[in-house]
Design a protein around this motif. Structure first.
Motif, PDB file in Angstrom:
ATOM      1  N   LEU A  71       0.848  -1.188   0.000  1.00 21.89           N
ATOM      2  CA  LEU A  71       0.000   0.000   0.000  1.00 21.89           C
ATOM      3  C   LEU A  71       0.880   1.233   0.000  1.00 21.89           C
ATOM      4  CD1 LEU A  71      -2.689  -1.066   2.623  1.00 21.89           C
ATOM      5  CD2 LEU A  71      -2.772  -1.293   0.134  1.00 21.89           C
ATOM      6  N   TYR A  72       0.411   2.296  -0.642  1.00 15.22           N
ATOM      7  CA  TYR A  72       1.190   3.518  -0.806  1.00 15.22           C
ATOM      8  C   TYR A  72       0.423   4.711  -0.269  1.00 15.22           C
ATOM      9  CZ  TYR A  72       3.745   0.544  -4.034  1.00 15.22           C
ATOM     10  OH  TYR A  72       4.466  -0.484  -4.592  1.00 15.22           O
ATOM     11  N   ALA A  73       1.164   5.683   0.289  1.00 15.10           N
ATOM     12  CA  ALA A  73       0.592   6.930   0.782  1.00 15.10           C
ATOM     13  C   ALA A  73       1.680   7.996   0.740  1.00 15.10           C
ATOM     14  CB  ALA A  73       0.085   6.765   2.212  1.00 15.10           C
ATOM     15  N   PRO A  74       1.296   9.256   0.685  1.00 18.77           N
ATOM     16  CA  PRO A  74       2.308  10.320   0.742  1.00 18.77           C
ATOM     17  C   PRO A  74       3.008  10.300   2.098  1.00 18.77           C
ATOM     18  CG  PRO A  74       0.123  11.216   0.213  1.00 18.77           C
ATOM     19  CD  PRO A  74      -0.056   9.782   0.564  1.00 18.77           C
ATOM     20  N   VAL A  75       4.295  10.643   2.134  1.00 25.88           N
ATOM     21  CA  VAL A  75       5.033  10.597   3.400  1.00 25.88           C
ATOM     22  C   VAL A  75       4.521  11.621   4.397  1.00 25.88           C
ATOM     23  CG1 VAL A  75       7.139   9.620   2.438  1.00 25.88           C
ATOM     24  CG2 VAL A  75       6.895  12.078   2.573  1.00 25.88           C
ATOM     25  N   LYS A  76       3.913  12.698   3.919  1.00 22.16           N
ATOM     26  CA  LYS A  76       3.406  13.708   4.854  1.00 22.16           C
ATOM     27  C   LYS A  76       2.285  13.158   5.729  1.00 22.16           C
ATOM     28  CE  LYS A  76       0.031  15.698   1.745  1.00 22.16           C
ATOM     29  NZ  LYS A  76      -0.477  16.864   1.118  1.00 22.16           N
ATOM     30  N   ARG A  77       1.668  12.066   5.303  1.00 26.37           N
ATOM     31  CA  ARG A  77       0.625  11.418   6.085  1.00 26.37           C
ATOM     32  C   ARG A  77       1.295  10.399   6.997  1.00 26.37           C
ATOM     33  NH1 ARG A  77      -3.180   8.874   2.304  1.00 26.37           N
ATOM     34  NH2 ARG A  77      -3.544  10.986   1.612  1.00 26.37           N
ATOM     35  N   ASP A  78       1.600  10.792   8.214  1.00 26.79           N
ATOM     36  CA  ASP A  78       2.364   9.972   9.152  1.00 26.79           C
ATOM     37  C   ASP A  78       1.433   9.066   9.953  1.00 26.79           C
ATOM     38  OD1 ASP A  78       4.544   8.988  10.525  1.00 26.79           O
ATOM     39  OD2 ASP A  78       4.753  10.731  11.838  1.00 26.79           O
ATOM     40  N   VAL A  79       0.993   7.970   9.328  1.00 26.31           N
ATOM     41  CA  VAL A  79       0.044   7.043   9.943  1.00 26.31           C
ATOM     42  C   VAL A  79       0.723   5.689  10.136  1.00 26.31           C
ATOM     43  CG1 VAL A  79      -2.184   5.884   9.661  1.00 26.31           C
ATOM     44  CG2 VAL A  79      -1.891   8.218   8.839  1.00 26.31           C
ATOM     45  N   HIS A  80       0.464   5.073  11.281  1.00 26.48           N
ATOM     46  CA  HIS A  80       1.025   3.763  11.592  1.00 26.48           C
ATOM     47  C   HIS A  80      -0.117   2.801  11.902  1.00 26.48           C
ATOM     48  CE1 HIS A  80       4.885   5.693  11.464  1.00 26.48           C
ATOM     49  NE2 HIS A  80       4.417   6.620  12.268  1.00 26.48           N
ATOM     50  N   HIS A  81       0.175   1.503  11.885  1.00 28.77           N
ATOM     51  CA  HIS A  81      -0.904   0.516  11.907  1.00 28.77           C
ATOM     52  C   HIS A  81      -0.631  -0.679  12.820  1.00 28.77           C
ATOM     53  CE1 HIS A  81      -1.121   2.614   8.050  1.00 28.77           C
ATOM     54  NE2 HIS A  81      -2.417   2.496   8.200  1.00 28.77           N
ATOM     55  N   LEU A  82      -1.734  -1.286  13.254  1.00 29.97           N
ATOM     56  CA  LEU A  82      -1.747  -2.603  13.887  1.00 29.97           C
ATOM     57  C   LEU A  82      -2.349  -3.537  12.840  1.00 29.97           C
ATOM     58  CD1 LEU A  82      -3.404  -1.619  17.298  1.00 29.97           C
ATOM     59  CD2 LEU A  82      -0.984  -1.993  16.876  1.00 29.97           C
ATOM     60  N   THR A  83      -1.659  -4.609  12.498  1.00 32.35           N
ATOM     61  CA  THR A  83      -2.134  -5.507  11.454  1.00 32.35           C
ATOM     62  C   THR A  83      -2.216  -6.930  11.985  1.00 32.35           C
ATOM     63  OG1 THR A  83      -1.133  -4.119   9.752  1.00 32.35           O
ATOM     64  CG2 THR A  83      -1.679  -6.367   9.121  1.00 32.35           C
ATOM     65  N   CYS A  84      -3.373  -7.553  11.789  1.00 31.11           N
ATOM     66  CA  CYS A  84      -3.561  -8.949  12.189  1.00 31.11           C
ATOM     67  C   CYS A  84      -2.905  -9.850  11.141  1.00 31.11           C
ATOM     68  CB  CYS A  84      -5.047  -9.271  12.312  1.00 31.11           C
ATOM     69  SG  CYS A  84      -5.354 -10.994  12.778  1.00 31.11           S
ATOM     70  N   VAL A  85      -2.015 -10.723  11.579  1.00 36.16           N
ATOM     71  CA  VAL A  85      -1.299 -11.604  10.649  1.00 36.16           C
ATOM     72  C   VAL A  85      -2.172 -12.765  10.168  1.00 36.16           C
ATOM     73  CG1 VAL A  85       0.983 -11.053  11.545  1.00 36.16           C
ATOM     74  CG2 VAL A  85      -0.271 -12.969  12.525  1.00 36.16           C
ATOM     75  N   ASP A  86      -3.326 -12.973  10.815  1.00 35.40           N
ATOM     76  CA  ASP A  86      -4.210 -14.062  10.409  1.00 35.40           C
ATOM     77  C   ASP A  86      -5.221 -13.587   9.368  1.00 35.40           C
ATOM     78  OD1 ASP A  86      -5.542 -16.455  10.213  1.00 35.40           O
ATOM     79  OD2 ASP A  86      -6.371 -16.413  12.233  1.00 35.40           O
ATOM     80  N   GLY A 122       0.250  -8.705  14.846  1.00 27.20           N
ATOM     81  CA  GLY A 122      -0.226  -9.580  15.912  1.00 27.20           C
ATOM     82  C   GLY A 122      -1.533 -10.223  15.503  1.00 27.20           C
ATOM     83  N   LEU A 123      -2.354 -10.547  16.498  1.00 23.12           N
ATOM     84  CA  LEU A 123      -3.655 -11.162  16.252  1.00 23.12           C
ATOM     85  C   LEU A 123      -4.746 -10.249  16.780  1.00 23.12           C
ATOM     86  CD1 LEU A 123      -2.849 -14.822  17.320  1.00 23.12           C
ATOM     87  CD2 LEU A 123      -3.219 -13.987  14.996  1.00 23.12           C
ATOM     88  N   CYS A 124      -5.766 -10.026  15.949  1.00 25.68           N
ATOM     89  CA  CYS A 124      -6.913  -9.242  16.403  1.00 25.68           C
ATOM     90  C   CYS A 124      -7.710 -10.089  17.400  1.00 25.68           C
ATOM     91  CB  CYS A 124      -7.776  -8.808  15.218  1.00 25.68           C
ATOM     92  SG  CYS A 124      -8.656 -10.165  14.393  1.00 25.68           S
ATOM     93  N   GLN A 125      -8.623  -9.456  18.113  1.00 26.32           N
ATOM     94  CA  GLN A 125      -9.405 -10.158  19.133  1.00 26.32           C
ATOM     95  C   GLN A 125     -10.182 -11.325  18.543  1.00 26.32           C
ATOM     96  OE1 GLN A 125      -9.141  -9.345  22.404  1.00 26.32           O
ATOM     97  NE2 GLN A 125     -10.321 -11.189  22.832  1.00 26.32           N
ATOM     98  N   HIS A 126     -10.772 -11.134  17.382  1.00 27.95           N
ATOM     99  CA  HIS A 126     -11.564 -12.200  16.739  1.00 27.95           C
ATOM    100  C   HIS A 126     -10.690 -13.421  16.428  1.00 27.95           C
ATOM    101  CE1 HIS A 126     -14.468 -14.183  14.163  1.00 27.95           C
ATOM    102  NE2 HIS A 126     -13.535 -14.268  13.237  1.00 27.95           N
ATOM    103  N   CYS A 127      -9.532 -13.203  15.826  1.00 30.59           N
ATOM    104  CA  CYS A 127      -8.646 -14.325  15.461  1.00 30.59           C
ATOM    105  C   CYS A 127      -8.053 -14.982  16.698  1.00 30.59           C
ATOM    106  CB  CYS A 127      -7.546 -13.833  14.514  1.00 30.59           C
ATOM    107  SG  CYS A 127      -8.166 -13.389  12.883  1.00 30.59           S
ATOM    108  N   LEU A 128      -7.752 -14.189  17.702  1.00 32.73           N
ATOM    109  CA  LEU A 128      -7.223 -14.720  18.956  1.00 32.73           C
ATOM    110  C   LEU A 128      -8.239 -15.651  19.614  1.00 32.73           C
ATOM    111  CD1 LEU A 128      -4.732 -14.547  20.783  1.00 32.73           C
ATOM    112  CD2 LEU A 128      -5.830 -12.628  21.947  1.00 32.73           C
ATOM    113  N   GLU A 129      -9.497 -15.218  19.658  1.00 33.43           N
ATOM    114  CA  GLU A 129     -10.547 -16.059  20.245  1.00 33.43           C
ATOM    115  C   GLU A 129     -10.795 -17.299  19.418  1.00 33.43           C
ATOM    116  OE1 GLU A 129     -13.896 -13.432  20.569  1.00 33.43           O
ATOM    117  OE2 GLU A 129     -12.988 -12.311  22.241  1.00 33.43           O
ATOM    118  N   ARG A 130     -10.778 -17.173  18.093  1.00 36.45           N
ATOM    119  CA  ARG A 130     -11.003 -18.310  17.198  1.00 36.45           C
ATOM    120  C   ARG A 130      -9.881 -19.337  17.345  1.00 36.45           C
ATOM    121  NH1 ARG A 130      -9.045 -18.967  12.436  1.00 36.45           N
ATOM    122  NH2 ARG A 130      -8.615 -16.780  12.070  1.00 36.45           N
ATOM    123  N   GLN A 131      -8.647 -18.867  17.497  1.00 33.25           N
ATOM    124  CA  GLN A 131      -7.519 -19.800  17.616  1.00 33.25           C
ATOM    125  C   GLN A 131      -7.454 -20.491  18.979  1.00 33.25           C
ATOM    126  OE1 GLN A 131      -3.793 -18.000  16.503  1.00 33.25           O
ATOM    127  NE2 GLN A 131      -4.487 -17.584  14.425  1.00 33.25           N
TER     128      GLN A 131
END
Length: 133
Positions: A71-86, A122-131
Motif C-alpha cells: 500500500l502507498y501513501a504520501p510521506v506527509k501522512r504519518d500514519v502507523h498501523h496494527l495488522t492482524c497476521v491471520d 499480531g492477532l486481532c481479538q476475533h482471530c485470537l478467540e477463534r484460535q
C-alpha cells in the motif's frame, strides 16, 4: 489539491496528487484504477515504476501487508498501523509513537532522513478467540 512538485515528472505528480487526495492508502492496482477512470490514464507497469521512483525520492511511503500486497501513501501522512497476521485486518493508530524520538547524532549527521515506518503485527481479538477454541 496537492501542489505540483517541479523535481518530478508529470506522471509522478499525477500519482502524488491522487495519493494526496485519497483519505487512505492505495495499492498499485487501486491507484491504477483511479488514474484509469480519470483523465490521467497510464498503464499498470507505469504506475508501479513511478511509485518506486517516488518511494526512492522520499515522497511516498510503502507498507507491506502480510498478504504480500503493498500500500502507498504520501510521506506527509504519518500514519502507523496494527495488522492482524491471520485475517489481515488493519487498524490505524492515532498519532505517531516515535515522532519525537531522538536519533543518535553520530549516526544521522551524514544522513538525510526522509520518512520512517512503524508497523505492529499480531492477532486481532476475533482471530485470537477463534484460535484459542
Amino acid at each position: 489539491m496537492v501542489k505540483s512538485n517541479p523535481n518530478i515528472s508529470n506522471r509522478q505528480n499525477q500519482i502524488l496528487e491522487k495519493l494526496g487526495n485519497c483519505d487512505d492508502e492505495l495499492s498499485g492496482q487501486e491507484l491504477y484504477r483511479v488514474l484509469h477512470a480519470g483523465e490521467s490514464s497510464m498503464g499498470l507497469a507505469t504506475v508501479y515504476r513511478n511509485l518506486q521512483v517516488l518511494v526512492k525520492k522520499g515522497l511516498v511511503r510503502s507498507r507491506n501487508l502480510p498478504t504480500g500486497e503493498v500500500l502507498y501513501a504520501p510521506v506527509k501522512r504519518d500514519v502507523h498501523h496494527l495488522t492482524c497476521v491471520d485475517c489481515g485486518i488493519t487498524t490505524s493508530l492515532q498519532g505517531c509513537p516515535v515522532k519525537n524520538i531522538n536519533l543518535p547524532q553520530s549516526k544521522t549527521k551524514n544522513f538525510q532522513l526522509l520518512f520512517h515506518t512503524l508497523e505492529f503485527f499480531g492477532l486481532c481479538q476475533h482471530c485470537l478467540e477463534r484460535q484459542s477454541t
